[in-house]
Design an enzyme around this catalytic site. Structure first.
Site, PDB file in Angstrom:
ATOM      1  N   ARG A 146       0.876  -1.192   0.000  1.00 55.27           N
ATOM      2  CA  ARG A 146       0.000   0.000   0.000  1.00 55.27           C
ATOM      3  C   ARG A 146       0.906   1.232   0.000  1.00 55.27           C
ATOM      4  NH1 ARG A 146      -3.335  -3.202   3.793  1.00 55.27           N
ATOM      5  NH2 ARG A 146      -5.491  -3.149   3.101  1.00 55.27           N
ATOM      6  N   GLU A 178     -12.577  -4.380  -6.478  1.00 57.41           N
ATOM      7  CA  GLU A 178     -13.105  -3.972  -5.173  1.00 57.41           C
ATOM      8  C   GLU A 178     -14.361  -3.118  -5.292  1.00 57.41           C
ATOM      9  OE1 GLU A 178     -10.071  -1.833  -3.001  1.00 57.41           O
ATOM     10  OE2 GLU A 178      -9.409  -0.718  -4.753  1.00 57.41           O
ATOM     11  N   CYS A 197      -6.600  -9.778  -1.334  1.00 53.48           N
ATOM     12  CA  CYS A 197      -5.681  -9.052  -0.451  1.00 53.48           C
ATOM     13  C   CYS A 197      -6.412  -8.265   0.626  1.00 53.48           C
ATOM     14  CB  CYS A 197      -4.760  -8.143  -1.253  1.00 53.48           C
ATOM     15  SG  CYS A 197      -5.644  -6.857  -2.139  1.00 53.48           S
TER      16      CYS A 197
HETATM   17  C1  PEP Z   1      -9.275  -3.737   0.085  1.00 56.76           C
HETATM   18  O1  PEP Z   1     -10.089  -2.846  -0.199  1.00 56.76           O
HETATM   19  O2  PEP Z   1      -9.612  -4.888   0.410  1.00 56.76           O
HETATM   20  C2  PEP Z   1      -7.823  -3.463   0.063  1.00 56.76           C
HETATM   21  C3  PEP Z   1      -6.950  -4.425   0.189  1.00 56.76           C
HETATM   22  O3  PEP Z   1      -7.425  -2.172  -0.034  1.00 56.76           O
HETATM   23  P1  PEP Z   1      -7.541  -1.080   1.136  1.00 56.76           P
HETATM   24  O4  PEP Z   1      -7.886  -1.799   2.416  1.00 56.76           O
HETATM   25  O5  PEP Z   1      -6.226  -0.392   1.216  1.00 56.76           O
HETATM   26  O6  PEP Z   1      -8.632  -0.197   0.653  1.00 56.76           O
HETATM   27 MG    MG Z   2      -9.453  -1.056  -1.142  1.00 57.26          MG
END
Ligand code: PEP
Ligand code: MG
Length: 588
Positions: A303, A438, A509
């Site tokens: 990230r 997502e 993830c």
């Molecule tokens: C998610 O949305 O699952 C992700 C891995 O990204 P973030 O939590 O950084 O939004």
């Molecule tokens: Mg995300």
């Protein structure tokens, strides 16, 4: 006469980061004291005004919540006091006065607010009417709340000794800037499991509990306490018996953890020989030590927003190249997937916004920001490409809602490749490029997106919030945030199916990848990779080693016929329990 020790008091909240911590409490500053003052430039004035509005809005939200909470338990009109506090803020003259002070003084918003309130309070204290004079207490109280909601630097309020921090809320940036050697754990009144604050607490191994009632008002600095990050109990003035119980539980958990680490050299393969790549999510390069210790098969999600935005000043292209190259070298021969900037939502904004967004999670987030700022985006793309000459690197784009965004990204990648080639700079022309899945719209057109990329990585944290319309950081609706919701399960299946048809791989993830109750279902749905926080690698490996792939496939088929989250969760959980009940017991 000897003083009797205060009685043990137990608060209950939502555990978000496992571990047990013992220590003295530190309640984040409560007094109505002067905030830091600093000069601002003319072009920072809109930002300071936006901070003022945001602090007022947040205070109003908290006051309404407090009123609702009190109304639910009291039948009198006790809650009205918070309504009165809210009315102080609703006076349009107040905001105008503070904005005028910002314009004239050219000082930060919290200081201008403080100055206006002080003058007002001084005037009120001189009033002869005792009733009105009494009301100064309310004004002080609400002023103090507003000042806290500017989320001023936690550094300023964190003490020098080791402590358990108790606060209204902690932002992702507080979590990373807090001195880890002093912070034994934290509890907050707000927050939720899937906020970035909670994710960071887990990454940093800081035991934490959120949603803890009136903890700020009802605990005192220096009180001894125990934080149980497994069950969400926060025990102030624990008895000798409670302390002994937790000391032995802590020892048992640590022993179980060490036993798990014995498995670290084993491949993450199911009993019937199906391999699932087990990789790590990181926010900072210094987490690589833990990633290696736990033998991840690469980094599935870096990230980059914390490294790009937290320093206050964006790192140069050269600095970015150095960090990504170090990552590539140190994880080689495994792949490291670098996610391009994902700002917005509950994370820092890429740049000061002239007006706060009404719905940040539906706003200027992720790839939308990068595509609107191509020069900044291309710096990141070139840096990633340069790093690909030093080890196996992949890149992926967050918050993709459809094909045109991914095409726009790919076109910029090609442009950067051409420029590097022209300059004779080495890079890997076959670098893997992926899309994060997502947003539900991306799932529905996954067949089309799959034609444009080498892999999918399902970001379940966001996919769940957008599918079931539940804000991932809003504790009030947390019980509706269900990873086992049939729609989410079907979305995951649609994504893996589309990937298979296109001959590409799919990873997960989001935090779901580390949920041991859901591992059988995820494996059965056909994901090829699970990417989890470095501290979650050991338990997930053990879960994978205990499962049978063909059984998981049958389970997934069954799950796809079920109508409710509870049924799906129970199905997967019972299969997890029969495959690794000890693990679940030791870990939860
Ligand atoms: C998610 O949305 O699952 C992700 C891995 O990204 P973030 O939590 O950084 O939004
Ligand atoms: Mg995300």
């Amino acid at each position: 006469m000897a003083k009797t020790p205060p009685e043990e008091r137990v608060f209950h909240g939502t555990p978000v980061s496992r571990g047990i911590a013992f220590g003295p409490v530190h309640v984040a500053a409560r007094g109505f004291s002067a905030p830091d003052v600093y000069e601002i430039t003319l072009d920072q004035i809109p930002l300071e005004k936006a901070r003022l509005t945001a602090a007022f809005d947040e205070t109003r939200r908290q006051l309404t919540e407090l009123k609702d909470r009190i109304d639910a338990v009291a039948d009198g009109d006790e809650g009205l006091v918070f309504e009165a506090h809210g009315m102080v803020l609703d006076d349009p003259g107040l905001q105008r006065k503070v904005e005028k002070a910002i314009d004239e003084r050219k000082q930060n918003a919290e200081f201008c607010f403080y100055a206006v309130m002080q003058t007002f309070l001084e005037a009120m204290r001189r009033i002869v009417d005792p009733y009105l004079r009494e009301r100064t207490i309310d004004i002080e109280d609400v002023s103090q709340r507003v000042l806290k909601n500017f989320q001023a630097d936690m550094d300023a309020v964190v003490p020098d000794h080791q402590h358990l921090l108790v606060a209204y809320d902690i932002t992702p940036s507080d979590t990373v800037s807090i001195d880890r050697s002093k912070l034994l754990g934290f509890v907050t009144e707000g927050g939720s499991v899937n906020s970035h604050t909670a994710i960071l607490a887990r990454a940093l191994g800081i035991p934490a509990i959120v949603g803890l009632g009136n903890a700020v008002l009802e605990t005192t600095t220096l009180a001894p306490a125990i934080l149980d990050g497994y069950t969400g109990k926060f025990i102030v003035y624990p008895s000798g018996e409670t302390t002994a119980y937790y000391q032995s539980l802590d020892a048992k958990k640590k022993e179980a953890r060490q036993a798990l680490e014995q498995l670290r050299d084993q491949e993450s393969t199911t009993v019937d020989g199906h391999h699932i790549t087990l990789s790590a999510n990181i926010e900072f390069i210094h987490e690589l030590g833990l990633v290696h210790e736990n033998r991840a098969e690469g980094v599935g999600l870096f990230r980059t927003e914390f490294f790009l935005l937290e320093a206050g000043k964006a790192p140069s292209e050269k600095e970015q190249t150095e960090v990504y190259s170090e990552l590539a070298k140190r994880t080689s021969p495994h792949i490291s997937i670098i996610r391009t900037l994902d700002s917005g939502g509950d994370k820092l904004s890429a740049e000061p916004l002239t007006e706060p967004e009404p719905n940040p999670f539906l706003g200027w987030r992720g790839i939308r920001v990068s595509l609107d700022r191509p020069d900044f985006f291309k710096e990141q793309l070139r840096s990633i490409l340069r790093a690909s000459a030093h080890g196996k690197v992949g890149m992926m784009f967050p918050f993709i809602s459809g094909v045109s965004e991914i095409r726009a990204c790919q076109s910029l990648v090609r442009e950067c490749m051409a420029a590097l080639k022209e300059a004779g700079t080495p890079f890997d022309p076959d670098i893997q490029v992926g899309a994060m899945i997502e947003i539900p719209s991306a799932v529905l057109v996954a067949d089309e997106i799959a034609k444009e990329v080498d892999f999918f990585s399902i970001g379940t944290n966001d996919l769940i919030q957008y599918t079931v319309a539940v804000d991932r950081i809003n504790n009030r609706v947390a019980k509706l945030y269900r990873s086992s919701h049939p729609s989410v399960v079907r979305m995951i299946k649609m994504t893996t199916d589309a990937a298979k048809r296109a001959g590409i791989w799919t990873g997960v993830c989001g935090e779901l990848a580390a949920d041991l109750s859901m591992t059988p279902l995820l494996v059965g749905l056909g994901v090829d990779e699970l990417s989890v926080g470095p501290r979650e690698l050991a338990p997930v490996r053990k879960a994978l080693l205990s499962l049978d792939f063909s059984e998981c496939q049958k389970l997934a088929e069954k799950a796809l016929t079920l109508a409710t989250s509870a049924e799906i969760y129970d199905l997967s959980r019972s299969s997890a329990k029969s495959a690794y009940s000890d693990l679940i017991e030791d870990w939860e």
